[in-house]
Design an enzyme around this catalytic site. Sequence first.
Site, mmCIF file in Angstrom:
data_model
loop_
_atom_site.group_PDB
_atom_site.id
_atom_site.type_symbol
_atom_site.label_atom_id
_atom_site.label_comp_id
_atom_site.label_asym_id
_atom_site.label_seq_id
_atom_site.Cartn_x
_atom_site.Cartn_y
_atom_site.Cartn_z
ATOM 1 N N LYS A 61 0.862 -1.188 0.000
ATOM 2 C CA LYS A 61 0.000 0.000 0.000
ATOM 3 C C LYS A 61 0.894 1.233 0.000
ATOM 4 O O LYS A 61 2.006 1.221 0.535
ATOM 5 C CB LYS A 61 -0.983 -0.013 1.166
ATOM 6 C CG LYS A 61 -0.420 0.062 2.537
ATOM 7 C CD LYS A 61 -0.152 1.433 3.002
ATOM 8 C CE LYS A 61 -1.352 2.306 2.806
ATOM 9 N NZ LYS A 61 -0.923 3.734 3.052
ATOM 10 N N THR B 143 7.261 3.294 0.245
ATOM 11 C CA THR B 143 5.905 2.808 0.480
ATOM 12 C C THR B 143 5.662 2.870 1.962
ATOM 13 O O THR B 143 6.604 2.877 2.752
ATOM 14 C CB THR B 143 5.720 1.356 0.030
ATOM 15 O OG1 THR B 143 4.365 1.004 0.285
ATOM 16 C CG2 THR B 143 6.613 0.415 0.825
ATOM 17 N N GLU C 38 -1.200 9.701 -4.635
ATOM 18 C CA GLU C 38 -2.437 10.420 -4.331
ATOM 19 C C GLU C 38 -2.800 11.387 -5.446
ATOM 20 O O GLU C 38 -2.015 12.263 -5.802
ATOM 21 C CB GLU C 38 -2.318 11.144 -2.996
ATOM 22 C CG GLU C 38 -2.443 10.152 -1.841
ATOM 23 C CD GLU C 38 -2.328 10.786 -0.473
ATOM 24 O OE1 GLU C 38 -2.811 10.173 0.476
ATOM 25 O OE2 GLU C 38 -1.749 11.868 -0.367
#
Lengths: 410, 410
Positions: free
Chosen positions: A182, A193, A279
């Site tokens: 993730k 990460t 994002e």
Amino acid sequence: MVEFDNYKLVDKGVCAAKGFKAGGINVGIKPGSKKRDLAVISCDTKCTAAAIYTQNKVKGAPIIVTKEHLKNGIAQAVIVNSGNANTCNSNGIEIAEQMCELCANELGIDKNDMIVGSTGVIGQKLSIDPVKNNIKTLVDSISEDGSSLACEAIMTTDTRKKELAVEFTLDGKTCHIGGISKGSGMINPNMATMLAFITTDVKINAELLHKALKRTADITYNMVSVDGDTSTNDTLCIMASGLAGNKEITAEDKDYEVFINGLYAVMMNLARETARDGEGATKLMECVVDHAPTEAVAKSVALSVINSSLLKAAIFAADANWGRILCAIGYAEGDFDISKVEVVLSSSKGSVKVCENGAGVDFSEDEAFKILSEDEIVIRIDMHDGADKSVAWGCDLTYEYVKINAEYRS
Amino acid sequence: MVEFDNYKLVDKGVCAAKGFKAGGINVGIKPGSKKRDLAVISCDTKCTAAAIYTQNKVKGAPIIVTKEHLKNGIAQAVIVNSGNANTCNSNGIEIAEQMCELCANELGIDKNDMIVGSTGVIGQKLSIDPVKNNIKTLVDSISEDGSSLACEAIMTTDTRKKELAVEFTLDGKTCHIGGISKGSGMINPNMATMLAFITTDVKINAELLHKALKRTADITYNMVSVDGDTSTNDTLCIMASGLAGNKEITAEDKDYEVFINGLYAVMMNLARETARDGEGATKLMECVVDHAPTEAVAKSVALSVINSSLLKAAIFAADANWGRILCAIGYAEGDFDISKVEVVLSSSKGSVKVCENGAGVDFSEDEAFKILSEDEIVIRIDMHDGADKSVAWGCDLTYEYVKINAEYRS
């Protein structure tokens, strides 16, 4: 996903390797949220294990606990929550230890063989209650098909699951390496990460496992940047069950090479998908630097370009504003000759050279716009100044990045 | 503007100091644009002069020419265009030299006493024609009231003029220091502006002038960051006419101190306004670090916080997401103890402590929201770990930043 010869893409993510099962459920870490937020990965046997962590001086409590547990190079299961980073809290270590203990008891294993992770908001106390009240349900959810449930449960602002496995032959045996990851915001080298969990059934000793993980992270996760912010909780773990039946890898021999190439295939793809899913991102940016005087210069140039907010905004607009690329190369570290630099922009729609010998060349803006309107953009920088190379991955900067980060806590 | 005792804010910007005049007109550097885009500042006499430049390896042609001209520490006039950076062009130096020659001829001075600057898009050839065809009009525009015209002419995506002067007494004489500056995007330390021009009527030798400029830049412009991108054209120049009539400053004595404090008053305010007017900014962020173990740590922490995209987006939303402050402190360079850190957020609406001993404390989110909704936010970090301090300035990250930089070339 980028495919590699001799490494076949297969399903089941972290459960592709023999001995591993996984699960993921919602326990309400964030009150009111129905998203899965608690994940588990467990193995039938004790595994050799290794991990690398954030370089941030602020380290999440789960990192401190995991480091302690991995001192002996052995682990058997992982528990991870999303929705709260369990960082900068006065009782964080206690909570992380309780998570390990609850999960280990339910699995019937040693709590010191637990790896623990948390991701989410920093500095809000994490209650143990949602974990305690649901630990049985979590462990009951474990299955050989549970990788994608675990993968969902570790996501925060991620919009896609990052999950992958490869199958290959080593020492005559069929072997696997798989992973879930993730990322999304707060992504910057060392590490790129927040969380990644890799499993394999290859038999390999803990020292070489750690070495392979470190070397591969340096050219994959550590070459990804979304926003220049290095998280407090970044953790990359690997567990090796040894159930493939190969002769244990104890030296950097041919088998080690087969293993590390497989690890690259998995980690490079996961890292690349992490960049793509930065994002608010609409585009994956890949910067390939070639013919650099040293590998350090190649890396520095690639990351400098990938990190430029100005370039990222231009790529969002499909604007071939190559001056911003030259500018970013110019503030990379190391000695090199800017007047030799050549820059080519490409995508599935073609290629266009925009700069040669450090100065602009004529090109068709229309063609460049068409090329940059695709969702995977390659910026190829030939430094004409040596033999070293590097690749970095990033994404464009969009209105959505601002929106997500202006509203993250609400 | 921040006011300082004994240094009175006065009008006229770069023309406040005796001997200086300025002007600015539109010459169509960007075809179709009606904005003023060519500026001139000139002095009645030769001046001692000094400059510092971008650390980017890609240096605009005007920097190369200016550096050469300032080797003797003497200058008499400045010519600057906006709309084109004259950088990464094969004929850039030739064009920059022609700009100097045309202006010097019209002014009747030596072309080697010219300072030249350019700001705008990188890598597009700059035609000399608009300058050549309008040089007489430019020089005719020069007047004692011309500072704000010159200031307008150097703006790109700036939304406000950055112009200031102070008056003070030194060696019994009334003296002045004034400046104009442009910034906006591509703002990062070393240097934190694309262009700034300072004038003074203080008499000071070239060596000390350079020393004062460098020392003051280190704690003003070099502590401003908008987006982490270091421009190719950053130039900060100062010219001293000596017409105030003071005894020449030739040592670091009391007069030097009076001078450098005045220079700080001007440059700190210009730098601060540059941060406030960062591209798309709605808020000025000031990060004050105190009780750090070294000045280097204090600077690194202040800049790390000011640069965090995640924090900048949170401040845009008036969200007291202090975990992102801790996170940014954590990846600052240097040795320090994160567990002693205290963080207070404040504005004209009050103060709220959000973190103590490196961990969160209870606070009112409503009150924090009210404080962060103002347009000047102070983030005060007490490291409780030494005696050094530093201040950095930045701005929030907004949709508008992305919009401006996605559309800059169009």
